[in-house]
Design an enzyme around this catalytic site. Structure first.
Site: not given
Ligand code: NDP
Ligand code: GDP
Length: 327
Positions: A127, A151, A129
């Site tokens: 990520s 995270y 992050e």
């Molecule tokens: P989501 O939060 O939408 O999905 C997370 C998934 O992980 C869900 O399917 C969840 O299952 C599963 N999960 C959580 N805990 C467990 C566990 N203990 N065992 C098995 N499965 C588990 O994430 P995204 O699809 O947005 O992101 C995919 C990956 O990419 C993540 O690792 C995220 O951190 C990373 N990432 C995402 C970014 C983004 O902008 N979206 C940016 C950079 C990295 P359940 O449905 O049961 O909760």
């Molecule tokens: P992140 O980059 O994985 O933390 O993705 P988020 O979508 O959760 O947050 C992106 C940015 O939006 C961060 O800097 C947050 O502090 C800012 N932010 C501002 N208002 C909100 C809010 O209401 N919810 C979330 N999730 N983020 C917010």
């Protein structure tokens, strides 16, 4: 027919990656953790239309035995480790769980692969992050990391373990350092979905205001559909490596918000309230990626514009509300 195993298949990226791999002729197997809400757990897979075309197997990232059993019986060609506790704000409330799932869970996956399926190609969802308090104006694969949340620290551990498994055991293990990517399937707690859902509610007369936190934070936002294609491209390379995936454009939360309200024919200033409770203990002020390596080596480039994505997300939230499918 190549076989892919996806952890996190019920999440945003899991749904888009399933759709993409099925389109390429893959057999798709997904890890599903047990839930009492099994009727809603496949909501995203249903929404995107693949629920009947993927096979779900029981397991949990924290249960190494389940992972070894799955690897041994499925023998996938490609493994995409997308599962995580993925919400930064929650990681301060549940730092230990975040470390266990997002950090150690990835190592469980690497171990299960090494033990039971070492020839498989492995993708780790790293990520942006991890860049946290940024050390360069544009972040690339060579920019030093500075994680700013439990995270990000957990992701950084998983990232380095992926590199270590590649270098120590010769595994084909790659990390995609993905910048924020969104879609109509983004979790409702993330800021972009919070905004498009909030705007849709106001537009439909179900709410009058939208509460947000730090409006000046800036993110490099792309579309999940484009980003899962990059994951696949990484695993098609002869040599495993790490790649930044980003659009190269950065936008503030305020500007994203203005775009969504304007697309609905509304004015953000009439409806947005800043809620101090939504501010974080530590903030990542700005992320701005440099995807040159992915563009050059993978031939990847994003196809969706930010305004196109905002429009798509808003339309989907309006449709959900109209059909009463949303809460
Ligand atoms: P989501 O939060 O939408 O999905 C997370 C998934 O992980 C869900 O399917 C969840 O299952 C599963 N999960 C959580 N805990 C467990 C566990 N203990 N065992 C098995 N499965 C588990 O994430 P995204 O699809 O947005 O992101 C995919 C990956 O990419 C993540 O690792 C995220 O951190 C990373 N990432 C995402 C970014 C983004 O902008 N979206 C940016 C950079 C990295 P359940 O449905 O049961 O909760
Ligand atoms: P992140 O980059 O994985 O933390 O993705 P988020 O979508 O959760 O947050 C992106 C940015 O939006 C961060 O800097 C947050 O502090 C800012 N932010 C501002 N208002 C909100 C809010 O209401 N919810 C979330 N999730 N983020 C917010």
């Amino acid at each position: 027919m190549p076989k892919a195993l996806i952890t996190g298949i019920t999440g945003q990226d899991g749904a888009y990656l399933s759709e993409f791999l099925l389109g390429k002729g893959y057999e798709v197997v997904g890890l599903l953790r047990r839930s009492a809400s099994s009727d809603v757990i496949g909501e995203r897979l249903r929404w995107i239309g693949v629920i009947d075309h993927v096979r779900l197997v029981d397991g949990d990232l924290m249960d190494l035995s389940s992972l070894i059993r799955i690897m041994a019986s499925e023998k996938p060609d490609e493994i995409y480790n997308l599962a995580a506790q993925s919400f930064v704000a929650t990681s301060w409330q549940q730092p230990i769980l975040t470390g266990q799932v997002t950090g150690m869970g990835a190592v469980n996956m690497l171990e299960a692969t090494r033990i039971a399926c070492p020839q498989a190609r492995f993708y780790q969802a790293s990520s942006s992050e991890m860049f946290g308090r940024i050390q360069a104006a544009r972040q690339s694969e060579t920019t030093p990391f500075y994680p700013r949340s439990p995270y990000a620290a957990a992701k950084l551990y998983a990232h380095w373990m992926t590199i270590n498994y590649r270098e120590s055991f010769g595994m084909h293990a790659s990390s995609g350092i993905l910048f924020n990517h969104e879609s109509p399937l983004r979790g409702i707690e993330f800021v972009t979905r919070r905004i498009t859902d909030g705007v849709a509610r106001i537009k439909m007369g179900r709410a009058t205001h939208l509460r947000l936190g730090n409006m000046s934070a800036q993110r490099d936002w792309g579309h999940a559909r484009d980003y899962v294609r990059a994951m696949w491209l990484m695993l098609q390379q002869n040599v495993a490596d790490d790649y930044v995936i980003a659009t190269g454009e950065t936008t503030s939360v305020k500007d994203f918000c203005d775009m969504a309200f304007t697309a609905a024919g509304l004015h953000a200033a009439d409806h947005v309230q800043v809620d101090q409770a939504l501010l974080r203990p530590a903030e990542v002020d700005i992320l701005h990626g440099d995807p040159t390596k992915a563009m050059t080596k993978l031939g990847w480039k994003p196809q969706t514009t930010l305004s196109g994505m905002v429009g798509e997300m808003l339309e989907a939230d309006l449709a959900r509300l109209a059909s009463n499918a949303a809460r």
